[in-house]
Enzyme design. Structure first.
Site, PDB file in Angstrom:
ATOM      1  N   HIS A  61     -22.398  -4.894 -15.581  1.00  0.00           N
ATOM      2  CA  HIS A  61     -22.965  -4.816 -14.227  1.00  0.00           C
ATOM      3  C   HIS A  61     -22.040  -4.029 -13.298  1.00  0.00           C
ATOM      4  O   HIS A  61     -21.175  -4.585 -12.629  1.00  0.00           O
ATOM      5  CB  HIS A  61     -23.173  -6.227 -13.667  1.00  0.00           C
ATOM      6  CG  HIS A  61     -23.998  -6.269 -12.423  1.00  0.00           C
ATOM      7  ND1 HIS A  61     -24.902  -7.276 -12.176  1.00  0.00           N
ATOM      8  CD2 HIS A  61     -24.077  -5.441 -11.357  1.00  0.00           C
ATOM      9  CE1 HIS A  61     -25.495  -7.070 -11.014  1.00  0.00           C
ATOM     10  NE2 HIS A  61     -24.992  -5.954 -10.492  1.00  0.00           N
ATOM     11  N   HIS A  63     -21.911  -0.369 -10.552  1.00  0.00           N
ATOM     12  CA  HIS A  63     -22.644   0.649  -9.800  1.00  0.00           C
ATOM     13  C   HIS A  63     -21.749   1.877  -9.666  1.00  0.00           C
ATOM     14  O   HIS A  63     -20.713   1.809  -9.004  1.00  0.00           O
ATOM     15  CB  HIS A  63     -23.008   0.137  -8.409  1.00  0.00           C
ATOM     16  CG  HIS A  63     -23.847  -1.102  -8.412  1.00  0.00           C
ATOM     17  ND1 HIS A  63     -25.213  -1.081  -8.263  1.00  0.00           N
ATOM     18  CD2 HIS A  63     -23.513  -2.405  -8.563  1.00  0.00           C
ATOM     19  CE1 HIS A  63     -25.686  -2.315  -8.308  1.00  0.00           C
ATOM     20  NE2 HIS A  63     -24.666  -3.141  -8.493  1.00  0.00           N
ATOM     21  N   ARG A  65     -23.102   4.861  -8.645  1.00  0.00           N
ATOM     22  CA  ARG A  65     -23.672   5.548  -7.476  1.00  0.00           C
ATOM     23  C   ARG A  65     -24.161   6.979  -7.715  1.00  0.00           C
ATOM     24  O   ARG A  65     -24.729   7.591  -6.812  1.00  0.00           O
ATOM     25  CB  ARG A  65     -22.642   5.598  -6.336  1.00  0.00           C
ATOM     26  CG  ARG A  65     -22.059   4.267  -5.927  1.00  0.00           C
ATOM     27  CD  ARG A  65     -23.089   3.326  -5.391  1.00  0.00           C
ATOM     28  NE  ARG A  65     -22.514   2.168  -4.718  1.00  0.00           N
ATOM     29  CZ  ARG A  65     -23.157   1.060  -4.429  1.00  0.00           C
ATOM     30  NH1 ARG A  65     -24.435   0.926  -4.775  1.00  0.00           N
ATOM     31  NH2 ARG A  65     -22.571   0.070  -3.802  1.00  0.00           N
ATOM     32  N   ASP A 153     -32.008  -4.125 -10.360  1.00  0.00           N
ATOM     33  CA  ASP A 153     -30.892  -4.730  -9.647  1.00  0.00           C
ATOM     34  C   ASP A 153     -30.858  -4.302  -8.185  1.00  0.00           C
ATOM     35  O   ASP A 153     -31.012  -3.133  -7.849  1.00  0.00           O
ATOM     36  CB  ASP A 153     -29.560  -4.362 -10.295  1.00  0.00           C
ATOM     37  CG  ASP A 153     -28.417  -5.065  -9.593  1.00  0.00           C
ATOM     38  OD1 ASP A 153     -28.401  -6.297  -9.622  1.00  0.00           O
ATOM     39  OD2 ASP A 153     -27.570  -4.386  -9.005  1.00  0.00           O
ATOM     40  N   HIS A 180     -31.786  -9.321 -11.078  1.00  0.00           N
ATOM     41  CA  HIS A 180     -31.235  -9.693  -9.780  1.00  0.00           C
ATOM     42  C   HIS A 180     -32.284 -10.605  -9.157  1.00  0.00           C
ATOM     43  O   HIS A 180     -33.400 -10.172  -8.875  1.00  0.00           O
ATOM     44  CB  HIS A 180     -31.027  -8.439  -8.926  1.00  0.00           C
ATOM     45  CG  HIS A 180     -30.691  -8.713  -7.495  1.00  0.00           C
ATOM     46  ND1 HIS A 180     -29.449  -8.449  -6.968  1.00  0.00           N
ATOM     47  CD2 HIS A 180     -31.434  -9.206  -6.468  1.00  0.00           C
ATOM     48  CE1 HIS A 180     -29.437  -8.769  -5.684  1.00  0.00           C
ATOM     49  NE2 HIS A 180     -30.642  -9.233  -5.358  1.00  0.00           N
ATOM     50  N   HIS A 218     -25.184 -11.987 -11.695  1.00  0.00           N
ATOM     51  CA  HIS A 218     -24.299 -12.550 -10.659  1.00  0.00           C
ATOM     52  C   HIS A 218     -24.767 -13.865 -10.035  1.00  0.00           C
ATOM     53  O   HIS A 218     -25.005 -13.945  -8.825  1.00  0.00           O
ATOM     54  CB  HIS A 218     -24.041 -11.524  -9.559  1.00  0.00           C
ATOM     55  CG  HIS A 218     -25.224 -10.802  -9.010  1.00  0.00           C
ATOM     56  ND1 HIS A 218     -26.417 -11.424  -8.679  1.00  0.00           N
ATOM     57  CD2 HIS A 218     -25.418  -9.482  -8.712  1.00  0.00           C
ATOM     58  CE1 HIS A 218     -27.260 -10.526  -8.209  1.00  0.00           C
ATOM     59  NE2 HIS A 218     -26.689  -9.345  -8.228  1.00  0.00           N
ATOM     60  N   ASN A 271     -23.780  -9.282  -2.059  1.00  0.00           N
ATOM     61  CA  ASN A 271     -25.036  -9.984  -2.273  1.00  0.00           C
ATOM     62  C   ASN A 271     -25.188 -10.325  -3.751  1.00  0.00           C
ATOM     63  O   ASN A 271     -25.189  -9.407  -4.577  1.00  0.00           O
ATOM     64  CB  ASN A 271     -26.217  -9.113  -1.816  1.00  0.00           C
ATOM     65  CG  ASN A 271     -27.529  -9.868  -1.843  1.00  0.00           C
ATOM     66  OD1 ASN A 271     -27.564 -11.079  -1.670  1.00  0.00           O
ATOM     67  ND2 ASN A 271     -28.618  -9.146  -2.069  1.00  0.00           N
ATOM     68  N   ASP A 298     -19.820  -6.644 -10.895  1.00  0.00           N
ATOM     69  CA  ASP A 298     -20.733  -6.114  -9.872  1.00  0.00           C
ATOM     70  C   ASP A 298     -19.986  -5.095  -9.004  1.00  0.00           C
ATOM     71  O   ASP A 298     -20.103  -5.085  -7.776  1.00  0.00           O
ATOM     72  CB  ASP A 298     -21.328  -7.229  -9.019  1.00  0.00           C
ATOM     73  CG  ASP A 298     -22.507  -6.762  -8.157  1.00  0.00           C
ATOM     74  OD1 ASP A 298     -22.952  -5.608  -8.335  1.00  0.00           O
ATOM     75  OD2 ASP A 298     -22.968  -7.545  -7.309  1.00  0.00           O
TER      76      ASP A 298
END
Length: 412
Positions: A61, A63, A65, A153, A180, A218, A271, A298
């Site tokens: 998990h 990111h 981008r 997600d 998510h 998460h 979050n 995350d």
């Protein structure tokens, strides 16, 4: 202790290593040659005194981008950050532009990965075409050979029927649904906690109905642990992850920090949000009894300007790849909550088993090294983490993937 590396194999004194690595006593070259039965030329000798060789970590998990928001992170910077943290495999979430909902869109990301990744980077495909938890399903069949799993997600799939259809199709394709969980109707009522566990509860019923493999992102509250524990007991094919910040921090710590340093509140904005101490303790109990299967970071970088707006106005997301092992070793292993072996299982073994990923490397960590975390030295473009400035123990010295050094600490 001396460790020799040749052709991607590790030769180390007296310990078994995973991934069918050939291990012999390497304290003396003569001893090594007698074990192998041949002349042995050292390709590289590494002084690993006071260090442990661990199977490299896997984060399902993150990111990165790119494509779409490369000012926050890139494949290149993100993969270097992962290697710095001891990871050789990561799975990148699909909140990108374009979102990987079709093969053409996914190919944009795959081309960047091929060109720029220092480690193994495996993308997710979206569940829905617009990656918004609504509308029509993505082109899952075309995406399946190229992705680790399917996820929207950042957005929970809102309609029961849509999630049911996604689960049936994912099962047919041999892929997991990775969720998510956030019920937006409950969120609008200010029921943040319920928005997480209530949607997990719904999805568990659908997973039971469809027989789909289901993984929850998460988790952050005690109710989520409870419903997943019950579902496992009843035979539902479910796994889940939590993140380091939910295992270390709670709202008491968060509120005290923000009251003292309001300008730094962005480093605690994520979050789902950090919950109460009872939730933290429930997550730890879930790790101890096997309800919580793995730890993922995350890793979600933002620019320094975006995260400088304080707790309320900063965007959700923090960086985590480069300090996850040290933070977890410091706060969970050194305190006696879990063993080092259990931590390795959570960070390396179980993620690979659940997602069908091969072990492809190792990391050398100095467990005697104490250091004050300085996030400004991160290789990630994002420098915002709640662990910044903390004294941590356990430093990643070397990361090797498929026989190639992808990170080495040169500041010794």
């Amino acid at each position: 202790m001396t460790t020799a590396i040749k052709g991607g194999k590790i030769y180390k004194s007296g310990e078994f290593l995973p991934n069918e690595l050939f291990v012999v006593d390497a304290r003396e070259k003569a001893g090594l040659e007698s074990e192998t039965g041949s002349d042995f030329d050292f390709e590289r000798v590494i002084n690993a005194d006071n260090s442990f060789i661990l199977p490299s970590f896997c984060d399902v998990h993150v990111h990165f981008r790119e494509p779409g928001q490369s000012y926050k992170e890139t494949i290149s910077a993100g993969s270097k950050a992962a290697a710095h943290g001891g990871y050789t495999t990561v799975c990148t979430m699909p909140n990108l532009k374009p979102a990987p909902s079709t093969l053409d869109a996914l190919n944009v990301q795959l081309d960047l990965i091929k060109k720029d990744a220092d480690i193994e980077v495996i993308p997710y495909g979206t569940i829905t075409m617009s990656q918004n938890g609504r509308g029509e399903l993505s082109d899952m069949k075309a995406l399946a050979p190229h992705v680790c799993a399917f996820s929207d997600d950042g957005r929970g799939v809102q309609a029961d029927g849509l999630m049911r259809d996604a689960m049936y199709q994912a099962k047919e394709l041999g892929k997991l649904i990775v969720a998510h969980c956030e019920d937006e109707s409950l969120l609008r009522e200010g029921k943040v906690r319920e928005s997480e566990w209530k949607q997990i509860e719904r999805d568990l019923k659908l997973a039971d109905e469809t027989g789909s493999g289901y993984h929850v992102c998460h988790i952050s509250c005690k109710e989520s642990v409870e419903v997943i524990r019950d579902a496992k007991k009843s035979g539902v094919d479910v796994t889940c992850e939590t993140a380091p910040h939910y295992l270390v921090f709670d709202t008491d710590y968060l509120n005290a920090f923000i009251n003292r340093w309001p300008e730094l509140g962005g480093r605690f904005k994520m979050n789902p949000p950090i919950k109460d101490i009872a939730d933290k303790n429930a997550l730890i109990e879930g790790i101890l009894d096997g309800t919580v299967d793995m730890i993922a970071t995350d890793h979600a970088p933002h620019s320094a300007e975006e995260k400088s707006r304080g707790f309320l106005k900063s965007p959700n997301g923090i960086t985590g790849l480069e300090c996850a092992f040290s933070a977890l070793y410091t706060y969970l292993v050194k305190t006696g909550i879990i063993s080092l072996e259990h931590l390795v299982k959570l960070m390396s073994v179980t993620p690979r088993e659940r997602f069908g990923l091969e072990q492809n490397g190792f990391t050398v960590v100095n467990l005697d090294k104490d250091y004050k975390l300085d996030a400004s030295k991160f290789l990630s473009l994002g420098k915002c983490t709640p662990f910044d400035g903390n004294m941590l123990n356990g430093l990643v010295e070397l990361t090797v993937m498929n026989g190639k050094i992808v990170y080495e600490n040169l500041e010794k």
